[in-house]
Design an enzyme around this catalytic site. Structure first.
Site, PDB file in Angstrom:
ATOM      1  N   ARG A  19      54.066  58.465  45.356  1.00 54.66           N
ATOM      2  CA  ARG A  19      52.874  59.313  45.381  1.00 54.66           C
ATOM      3  C   ARG A  19      51.702  58.747  44.576  1.00 54.66           C
ATOM      4  NH1 ARG A  19      56.059  64.633  43.774  1.00 54.66           N
ATOM      5  NH2 ARG A  19      57.498  63.000  43.075  1.00 54.66           N
ATOM      6  N   TYR A 394      24.951  25.103  26.447  1.00 60.09           N
ATOM      7  CA  TYR A 394      25.717  24.549  27.565  1.00 60.09           C
ATOM      8  C   TYR A 394      24.898  23.503  28.284  1.00 60.09           C
ATOM      9  CZ  TYR A 394      28.757  24.767  31.721  1.00 60.09           C
ATOM     10  OH  TYR A 394      29.615  24.482  32.752  1.00 60.09           O
TER      11      TYR A 394
END
Ligand code: UD1
Ligand code: CA
Length: 481
Positions: A19, A394
């Site tokens: 269920r 970066y």
């Protein structure tokens, strides 16, 4: 009364939980930062049983793997096909060698609200009354689906009848079987051998053990839970949400009683692992998750989500998402800040509006007030980073580190192209792209010189609104001379 250590706890977790309509096995669904079975194990562990076995079946690889991470000392027993709760307990006892001397406590893996102290009370009643079996029961508003507790005229428990097998009269009974039991281990093993499958589901019912033991002349008893919500089993996601709210209320209540102000418990959500010190204050719309800790007088919210984040004494965090960050005492964060893993903010430091940080350390009194990204950086004490600055960490392949010293004043709209170092007491000019180290105490200027081309608008944009405004301005300016 001294605490009772049962010989074993058997946790039933082999069912599928259809269920839930989920790819995740039912007992692995989470509320308040812990799986359903994890909550049950935590309560069971409070009994300090000599042995603990979890009966697994459906999706047993996933369930076993999870058990290995939350309770490495739990043993597992496999129930290949789900032939009923009695069969499941039989598999559990087999894993423990078949015959357990002493008390065996059985719990279901889908009752996350069950408390350790309720199990303790059950074990105590079981021993004090000298029972062969003691069932934990509760009066519930709606008993549909549950096994009913049948008592005789004297009030003694005689049997448990499953909803599907119950008569109309029996269905009117509101006292139900929680699915939690304390048994005498040897009598349990004997009785399980006598359980039949002649019921509406064709299963071995654990509940039949009670009638079998009673008929054999053994003492059978019940312990009534004070709060029926505690024994609620989760079968679908509506019940999952109800259980989450109940547990959350319980956690907030104990925090409030310990001196934490929670402005709006209804919109505040916390995990079982969250800790507080006195006079911490939580504003509405806040989620505190994992190992998050609020120190004395820390104020969090509105609208924050903090995961595994430590907030120091007297710090203030507003409209912020933080993950694995440390906020120092009296620091100020937000509104609208994003603290990512490895953020460490010193005492009285500030991360202001629209600022993102990652793997960044700010010393005492250092401020990044507006619109900036600070990634892979160490900043000393009492420095100020101008608005709209980016720590350019970066290069497209690798991440690099930037170091800024103490008492620095960097201009607005700076790019710090890592790796780069700004010395103590240095300044940088607004709009600079800093690519080279800046020595202590110097001013770095790294931008084009400004050049004004006079009369450009009149020549290139004649008749435009700009040209007219410029003409009016020069007319005024030149009016007297
Ligand atoms: C069971 C009880 C019922 C009680 C209710 C409380 C029986 C026969 N009925 O009914 O009296 O009121 O719990 O919630 O015991 N399980 C297994 N293997 C199986 C069957 C079940 O491990 O073969 C586990 C399930 O994963 C679950 C627990 O046992 O954790 C209960 O099973 P479930 O099917 O939910 O029993 P109910 O019909 O709710
Ligand atoms: Ca159930």
């Amino acid at each position: 009364m001294s605490a009772i250590r049962p010989a074993a706890v058997v946790v039933l977790a082999a069912g599928e939980g259809t269920r839930m309509k989920s790819a995740t096995p039912k007992v692995l669904h989470e509320i308040c930062g812990r799986s359903l079975v994890g909550h049950v194990l935590a309560a069971a562990r409070e009994l300090k049983p000599e042995q603990l076995v979890v009966v697994v079946g459906h999706a047993r690889e996933k369930v076993s793997e999870h058990l290995g991470s939350v309770d490495p000392n739990a043993r597992t027993a496999v129930q290949e096909t789900q032939n009923g709760t009695g069969h499941a307990v039989r598999m559990g006892l087999e894993e423990l060698g078949g015959n357990v001397e002493g008390t065996v406590v059985v719990v279901c893996g889908d009752t996350p609200l069950l408390r350790g102290r309720t199990l303790q009370a059950l074990a105590e009643t079981h021993r004090a009354d000298g029972n062969a079996v003691t069932v934990l029961t509760a009066e519930v508003p709606d008993a549909t689906g549950y096994g009913r507790i049948v008592r005789d005229d004297s009030g003694a428990v005689t049997a448990i009848v499953e909803h599907k097998d119950a008569s109309e009269t029996q269905r009117a009974i509101r006292e139900i079987n929680s699915g939690v039991f304390a048994f005498d281990g040897r009598l349990l093993a004997d009785a399980l051998g006598k359980v039949r499958t002649d019921n509406s589901q064709g299963e071995e019912y654990l509940t039949d053990v009670l009638g079998i033991l009673r008929e054999a002349g053994h003492r059978v008893g019940a312990s009534v839970a004070g709060d029926h919500r505690e024994i609620a089993g989760i079968n679908n996601r509506v019940q999952l949400a109800e259980a989450r709210r109940t547990l959350n209320e319980r956690l907030l209540e104990s925090a409030m009683l310990a001196g934490v102000t929670v402005v709006d418990p209804a919109s505040t959500w916390i995990d079982v692992t969250v800790t507080f010190e006195q006079d911490a204050l939580v504003h509405p719309g806040t989620q505190l998750l994992g190992a998050t800790h609020l120190a004395e007088g820390a104020e969090v919210g509105p609208n924050c989500r903090l995961t595994d984040t430590q907030v120091g004494a007297g710090a203030r965090v507003v409209n912020t998402v933080a993950d694995r960050a440390q906020v120092g005492p009296e620091a100020s964060v937000g509104p609208f800040a994003y603290l990512r893993p490895g953020t460490r903010l010193g005492r009285k430091s500030k991360v202001g509006t629209y600022v993102e940080t990652k793997n960044a350390s700010l010393g005492e009194g250092t401020k990044v007030p507006h619109l900036s990204y600070v990634g892979d950086a160490t900043i000393g004490e009492f420095s100020n980073i101008g608005a709209a600055s980016v720590f350019v960490n970066y290069d497209g392949q690798d991440k690099h580190h930037t170091t800024v010293g103490s008492h620095c004043r960097t201009g607005s709209d700076n790019m710090f192209v890592a790796p780069v170092t700004i010395g103590d007491g240095a300044y940088t000019a607004a709009g600079s792209v800093i690519t080279k180290d800046v020595p202590p105490g110097s001013l770095a200027v790294a931008r084009g010189q400004q050049r004004n081309i006079e009369g450009w608008v009149a020549r290139k944009r004649p008749g435009s609104a700009a040209a007219k405004a410029a003409e009016a301005a020069s007319g005024q300016g030149g009016g007297e001379g």
